[in-house]
Every structure is written in C-alpha cells, then in structure tokens.
Enzyme design. Structure first.
Site, mmCIF file in Angstrom:
data_model
loop_
_atom_site.group_PDB
_atom_site.id
_atom_site.type_symbol
_atom_site.label_atom_id
_atom_site.label_comp_id
_atom_site.label_asym_id
_atom_site.label_seq_id
_atom_site.Cartn_x
_atom_site.Cartn_y
_atom_site.Cartn_z
ATOM 1 N N SER A 234 -3.293 6.275 1.950
ATOM 2 C CA SER A 234 -3.367 5.576 3.232
ATOM 3 C C SER A 234 -3.603 4.090 2.978
ATOM 4 O O SER A 234 -3.740 3.653 1.831
ATOM 5 C CB SER A 234 -4.514 6.144 4.087
ATOM 6 O OG SER A 234 -5.763 5.901 3.460
ATOM 7 N N LYS A 235 -3.648 3.315 4.060
ATOM 8 C CA LYS A 235 -3.796 1.867 3.940
ATOM 9 C C LYS A 235 -5.072 1.472 3.204
ATOM 10 O O LYS A 235 -5.118 0.435 2.545
ATOM 11 C CB LYS A 235 -3.781 1.227 5.334
ATOM 12 C CG LYS A 235 -2.417 1.285 6.006
ATOM 13 C CD LYS A 235 -2.454 0.602 7.364
ATOM 14 C CE LYS A 235 -1.076 0.655 8.024
ATOM 15 N NZ LYS A 235 -1.086 0.005 9.360
ATOM 16 N N ARG A 236 -6.094 2.293 3.311
ATOM 17 C CA ARG A 236 -7.354 1.919 2.656
ATOM 18 C C ARG A 236 -7.250 1.955 1.134
ATOM 19 O O ARG A 236 -8.093 1.402 0.433
ATOM 20 C CB ARG A 236 -8.499 2.825 3.128
ATOM 21 C CG ARG A 236 -8.379 4.273 2.692
ATOM 22 C CD ARG A 236 -9.467 5.126 3.335
ATOM 23 N NE ARG A 236 -9.366 6.525 2.990
ATOM 24 C CZ ARG A 236 -9.903 7.065 1.918
ATOM 25 N NH1 ARG A 236 -10.577 6.311 1.070
ATOM 26 N NH2 ARG A 236 -9.783 8.366 1.678
ATOM 27 N N HIS A 237 -6.218 2.605 0.618
ATOM 28 C CA HIS A 237 -6.032 2.649 -0.829
ATOM 29 C C HIS A 237 -5.309 1.416 -1.363
ATOM 30 O O HIS A 237 -5.173 1.248 -2.575
ATOM 31 C CB HIS A 237 -5.237 3.901 -1.225
ATOM 32 C CG HIS A 237 -5.988 5.169 -1.018
ATOM 33 N ND1 HIS A 237 -5.615 6.118 -0.073
ATOM 34 C CD2 HIS A 237 -7.102 5.661 -1.615
ATOM 35 C CE1 HIS A 237 -6.464 7.130 -0.116
ATOM 36 N NE2 HIS A 237 -7.371 6.877 -1.030
ATOM 37 N N GLY A 238 -4.811 0.570 -0.459
ATOM 38 C CA GLY A 238 -4.114 -0.624 -0.915
ATOM 39 C C GLY A 238 -2.654 -0.611 -0.514
ATOM 40 O O GLY A 238 -2.274 0.010 0.482
#
Length: 461
Positions: A234-238
């Site tokens: 997801s976006k939180r992983h980069g």
C-alpha cells in the site's frame, strides 16, 4: 504459438505489481518464441483516463516491455462482446433477467441464509421484452469446475457455490467477465499469467469458455506483492508506481532483474541479463507464497547494473535526471567532466539519483564555499603548502591519474610530511568536503585548469 497478454485498467499509474505481471508475460512469451500483447481494459469510462493510459504505455516502454502489436482497447470491442453474449443465449448458457435492484438484494440475502449461490428469479422463465434486461450466465447447478493452475495447483469449486453472474448490463454494456473472455479468445491468448486475486474469476471464466466451445487458456495465478512487513502493498510502504522508481534513479534493467526474482526462483541465481532471464524463465519457478518488497535488495541489484551500464548512456540518463528532477542544467564543460568521471563514479552509486551526490564536487562553482571540517584542514601552513604544490604539479603531462598520483607522492617526500598533511587540505580545496574518489582521480576528472584554479583560490585565501 504461445501468446501472453498484459491487461491493465487505465485508472492510474503503472503499478509495480502490474509491471511484474507484464514482465512475467513478456519473458514467458520470449522464452517460447511467442507473442506478448497488451490490452487496455478501459470499459470503466468513469475512471479510465487518457493520462493513465499514456502512463501505462510510457511505463512499459521505459521498462523495455513493449508489446509485439499495437495495444487493443477493450472499449472498442463492445459490439463483439454483445455478439458473444448472444451466442451464449443461443447455446442455452445465458438468459435475460428483469430483476430490479431491490429484488436482487432480497434474493441475495435469502441465498446467504440458505447457504447457496445467487440464482435469478428469471432463470427458468422468459423475461418481458418491453423492459431493459441484464443478461446472466446460467451456472450449472451440479458438478464442479476444476482448473490446473501452474502456480496454485489443482483448484476445484462446486458449481452450486457460483452465482449466475451478469454478462451484459441492462444498458447493454458488457461486464469485465464477458469482455475479458471474448478479447482473450479473439487475441489468441494461450497463457494467462496474472495476480491470484483473479483465481476465482478463472473458475467462472472456464465455465464460460466451455459453454462457448472455446479452448480454455492455461492459467498461472501469481501471489500479489506484499510490503516489507508482510502486509498487502500500500501507499504507506512507499513508491507504488513504476514512474516513481524511474524518478528514484533505478535503471530499467535493474528493476526488471529485481522484479523477475520477486516471486520467481531459478536455483540460487540472483542476477539475470535479459538473455539469461528469457532462457531460464518458466512457470514452475513461480512461488506460491506472496513475495515481499525489499528496497535494500532492489538497490543492491540496481547497483550491479549501474556498474555494467554504458558510460555514455549513464551520463545521459543522469544529466536528464538532474534536469528533470532538480531543474539543474550543466554546461558542456561540466557535462564532459561528468562523462570522464562516469567509469569511476558509477561504481560508487546504487542509483542514477545517487550520482547527484557523487558528482557534486564536479558541478561546484568557484570559489568553493568551504565549511566545517574541510575549512579546519585549511590552516595557514596548509595554504602555503598548497601554493608550493600548485607549482610542483603545474607542468605534469599528461594530466592523468597515474602521473598525478606519482607527483603527489614525490611532493610529500620532498616536504618531509605524511600524506595526510597535503591530502586533507588538497581534498578540501578541490571538493569542499563533498563525496569524491581518490585525490589523483579528482585532479584528473577536474582537469588541469580547474584543479589549479581551485587550489589557487584556497592557497591565496
């Protein structure tokens, strides 16, 4: 002939997971002398955009995964989709359904209570001709549908667990399930390699293929990519989009190599040229467990391909990156110095972006702003020694690393001091403390005129 395809929806950037799917399809087709095709699944008109389509095309082009034919746009095939739907009705494998949304919701709730799949109230009777009707697939009530997946193995689902899915909506537009089957058949697709989130779809599609009397493609459903923490990416992983990795300075061959090994193994081999990848890739090597994105590993793989890259090409890529990402455009003299330095500097950077720091000493303007530890190295004694050094090396010819290194050694011996007494102030004068290779290499890269001018600026300060 083996034919594979990549079929993204143009609703955003080219996802890193989609890029891996495209890569697997590409190398499998190349391995077997087949064709790799591209289909843009743009039937969701509300979300599909021309910008997203171009982003997908640009991403594939940058990655070096261009299809063998111009892309097929699914939205242009609606007449064909309707034709296939009518063929299913003629075969008794589909029926018209006039249920309202309220009736559908009520029947679905009842089906859940009864522990069975959804069946339309119109399944066994003629729908009225004077009102809009959806077209549904008549799923068999008995038996099971089995697929032999190249990754997941044998998958069997009882038909009674499958809904009578919609093939054409009441407004006549096709659903994904109908469109993808018709297009894959018409494109001659023999092998479908995609994410395992489509595994249930494969079972449903197999029923429709058989109802049409068409050959069922071979399936290989690959687990999705997870983040480093094991959670769904997801976006939180980069960075999620391929273009983000280009901006981060990854080489296309580096990203291809990393993605190839992300969920596929060939013994212990980690590094693959394109030719090696094509020669080795097979479906049997695909892993059943989700792969985890490892940014450190990605950078390590890219570092290998940085070292292998052509110096002129890498210089051009860096100068383009510098202009695009930072707005800095260098003059021809500086660009030439960067080109001369590239054989050395590319081994000191894992990505094109890291060449920014590695070339900073080349791109500095005189007089250099020297601060901190570098400024402390420039004592009055050190500045006087720099004046003598400038005279000692002024006549060195050719102005190259080895003669310069020898001259520095002779100078140190003549001065009767350790190399650090001249090395530290000289490095400060030439680089202002920026990352740089061996001092002899720095002198050679900067050239005679620039090197002596930088030394002179500090010797006279």
């Amino acid at each position: 002939m083996i034919v594979t395809r990549f079929a993204p929806s143009p609703t955003g950037y080219l996802h890193i997971g989609g890029a891996r799917t495209a890569l697997f399809n590409y190398v499998y087709a190349r391995r077997h002398g087949g064709r790799f095709l591209l289909r843009i699944e743009d039937t969701d008109r509300a979300r599909s955009t021309a910008e997203a389509t171009q982003a997908i095309l640009d991403g594939l082009d940058w990655l070096g995964l261009a299809p063998d034919e111009p892309p097929v746009f699914q939205s242009k095939n609606e007449a064909r989709h309707a034709e296939v739907a009518e063929a299913l009705i003629a075969a008794g494998a589909a029926y018209r359904c006039a249920m309202t949304q309220e009736e559908i919701e009520a029947e679905r709730a009842k089906a859940r209570e009864d522990g069975r799949a959804f069946r339309s109230l119109w399944r066994d009777k003629e729908a009225p001709a004077d009102q809009p009707c959806a077209l549904r697939f008549r799923t068999p009530d008995d038996g099971e549908t089995v697929i032999e997946d190249a990754v997941q193995g044998r998958v069997a689902v009882a038909n009674r667990q499958l809904d009578d899915l919609v093939l054409l909506r009441a407004d006549g537009t096709p659903t994904y399930m109908l469109a993808v089957i018709a297009d894959d058949h018409d494109m001659g697709v023999t092998h479908i390699i995609r994410g395992d989130d489509h595994l249930t779809n494969a079972v449903r599609q197999t029923l429709i293929y058989r109802a049409l009397g068409w050959d069922v493609p071979a399936f290989a459903h690959v687990p999705l990519i997870h983040g480093p923490d094991g959670a769904k990416l997801s976006k939180r992983h980069g960075a999620l989009g391929v273009d983000a990795y280009r901006k981060m300075g990854f080489l296309p061959e580096g990203l291809r190599n990393y993605l190839l090994r992300l969920g596929w193994a060939h013994g212990d081999q980690e590094l693959f040229s394109d030719a090696e990848a094509i020669a080795a890739f097979d479906l049997e090597g695909l892993n059943k467990a989700p792969a985890r994105l490892d940014f450190a590993k990605m950078e390590s793989v890219n570092a290998h391909w940085m070292k292998q890259a052509d110096d002129e090409r890498l210089t051009g890529l860096f100068l383009d990156w510098l202009r695009t990402e930072t707005g800095e455009a260098v003059d021809t003299v500086t660009a030439d110095r960067i080109g001369r330095a590239m054989p050395i500097l590319k081994g000191r950077a894992q990505t094109v972006a890291e060449l920014d720091g590695q070339t900073r000493f080349i791109r500095m303007s005189r007089p250099l702003a020297i601060e901190g530890k570098s400024e402390k190295a420039l004592t009055p004694e050190a500045r006087e020694r720099l004046q003598r050094l400038a005279k000692a090396i002024d006549s060195i010819a050719p102005w190259e690393e080895d003669p310069l290194h020898d001259a520095l050694q002779h100078f140190v011996e003549d001065e009767g001091v350790g190399f650090g007494k001249i090395g530290q102030p000289l490095r400060a004068a030439l680089t202002a403390g920026a990352p740089a290779p061996d001092i002899g290499q720095v002198l050679a890269i900067l050239g005679r005129e620039e090197s002596l001018a930088r030394i002179g600026d500090q010797a006279e300060a």
